[in-house]
Design a protein around this motif. Structure first.
Motif, PDB file in Angstrom:
ATOM      1  N   LEU A 225      52.332  38.445  46.949  1.00  0.00           N
ATOM      2  CA  LEU A 225      50.910  38.242  46.687  1.00  0.00           C
ATOM      3  C   LEU A 225      50.691  37.057  45.749  1.00  0.00           C
ATOM      4  CD1 LEU A 225      48.011  39.139  47.068  1.00  0.00           C
ATOM      5  CD2 LEU A 225      48.298  40.715  45.139  1.00  0.00           C
TER       6      LEU A 225
ATOM      7  N   LEU B  39      40.934  46.172  48.931  1.00  0.00           N
ATOM      8  CA  LEU B  39      42.129  46.929  48.583  1.00  0.00           C
ATOM      9  C   LEU B  39      41.997  48.382  49.014  1.00  0.00           C
ATOM     10  CD1 LEU B  39      44.834  47.177  46.969  1.00  0.00           C
ATOM     11  CD2 LEU B  39      43.417  47.646  44.943  1.00  0.00           C
TER      12      LEU B  39
ATOM     13  N   THR C 193      47.875  44.318  42.691  1.00  0.00           N
ATOM     14  CA  THR C 193      46.780  43.491  43.216  1.00  0.00           C
ATOM     15  C   THR C 193      45.715  43.258  42.150  1.00  0.00           C
ATOM     16  OG1 THR C 193      47.145  44.308  45.468  1.00  0.00           O
ATOM     17  CG2 THR C 193      44.986  43.358  44.981  1.00  0.00           C
TER      18      THR C 193
END
Length: 336
Positions: free
Chosen positions: A28, A42, A52
């Motif tokens: 990521l 998400l 995240t």
């Protein structure tokens, strides 16, 4: 439902998840550094969620978290506490939360001491997939051993530990519903599968309680059309009260009446006018379903009310527009 035989985590799947929590971070990071994103939507909690949130903040990308269930309570696990901590971290810090029902939204706000925006976006439902088929069904009552005149109580979905199916089977046996011309059909599988099958065998219900296993989504509508009454006996507790079981939406779209425990997320969405027959406990589901099955007039009224509720609340286009709006509000930084 098209899944592997066992839906509960195996040792290998748990190891892969633990590996993914670490290996996901550089992946990521590289994506956020090399590309410009307007927002992130998400769904994950322990595997990808907290990572995240942290990385998105570093790169100033807003995150919309789609809250569907209480992750740390879905399955009994030694990782319950770490997963719960990941939940709280996400609930508190996500730019915006989109919950699939009012009870889930409330849980996120309270559990995460949340001050940022939270909204409810009901899930879409392709009702046409579950209506009566115009083609010859590949699934017939004969194949499942259901004789003419017998009534079918049907459950469809995962056999979670909070499913309430143990209570339903005991009720089915104790009230001798098999002698009254009823069959209980269980479509699905999961962590309770072996326990349920052993109970059925011990109670001598092998010819009256039918296990189909998981079935392909393409023919799921055909299976649902075999039911006379659908049941959702989930035990009322934290995980079920904040859930919005999609099985119940599919039941309603199938044009057959539904009996369900009065779970907060479902009841706050549909209420008393939806046609769903509500009961307080899992032990009451079988008797309420049998009583309803013997009242044709009530069935017609309940099904008509359910059809109106599906049309008003779960319209495919409206639901998609609602969720798309949540994404746009996340990008724009709206505070409402």
């Amino acid at each position: 439902l098209h899944r592997r035989r066992h839906s509960f985590p195996t040792r290998r799947s748990s190891d892969l998840r633990l590996f993914a929590t670490i290996s996901y971070i550089p992946l990521l990071f590289g994506l956020l550094r090399s590309q410009r994103f307007d927002s992130i939507v998400l769904y994950a909690v322990p595997t990808f969620g907290w990572q995240t949130i942290i990385l998105a903040k570093m790169f100033k990308v807003p995150v919309l978290y789609r809250a569907l269930d209480v992750s740390h309570k879905i399955r009994e696990s030694i990782f319950e506490k770490p997963i719960q901590s990941a939940e709280h971290f996400i609930y508190h810090r996500a730019t915006r939360i989109s919950a699939n029902n009012p009870a889930m939204a409330r849980y996120c706000e309270v559990s995460g001491s949340r001050t940022l925006p939270t909204e409810v976006n009901l899930p879409p439902l392709d009702a046409s997939h579950f209506g009566e088929s115009t083609n010859a069904s590949s699934v017939t009552r004969d194949i499942l051993g259901i004789r003419d005149g017998e009534k079918v109580l049907m459950y469809m979905g995962s056999f979670f530990y909070f499913s309430g199916l143990l209570e339903v089977i005991h009720s089915f046996h104790d009230a001798k519903y098999k002698d009254q011309g009823f069959k209980l059909v269980l479509v699905g599988g999961g962590e309770q599968d072996e326990e349920l099958r052993l109970l059925v065998r011990d109670l001598g219900l092998e010819t009256s309680v039918i296990f189909t296993g998981f079935v392909d989504y393409k023919v799921l509508g055909d299976y649902l059309q075999l039911a006379d009454i659908f049941i959702n006996p989930m035990k009322p507790d934290l995980v079920s009260n904040t859930a919005f079981p999609h099985k119940v939406l599919q039941y309603m779209a199938s044009g057959k009446p539904v009996v369900s425990t009065q779970l907060c997320g479902l009841f706050e969405t549909f209420g008393n006018e939806s046609g769903i027959v509500w009961v307080d406990q899992s032990e009451q589901v079988a008797s309420a379903a049998v009583e309803l099955a013997q009242n044709p007039k009530a069935i017609i009224e309940k099904v008509a009310a359910q059809s109106r509720a599906v049309e008003q609340l779960l319209d495919l286009d409206k639901s998609i527009d609602s969720f798309a709006g949540a994404i746009l509000r996340t990008i724009d930084g709206e505070v409402r």
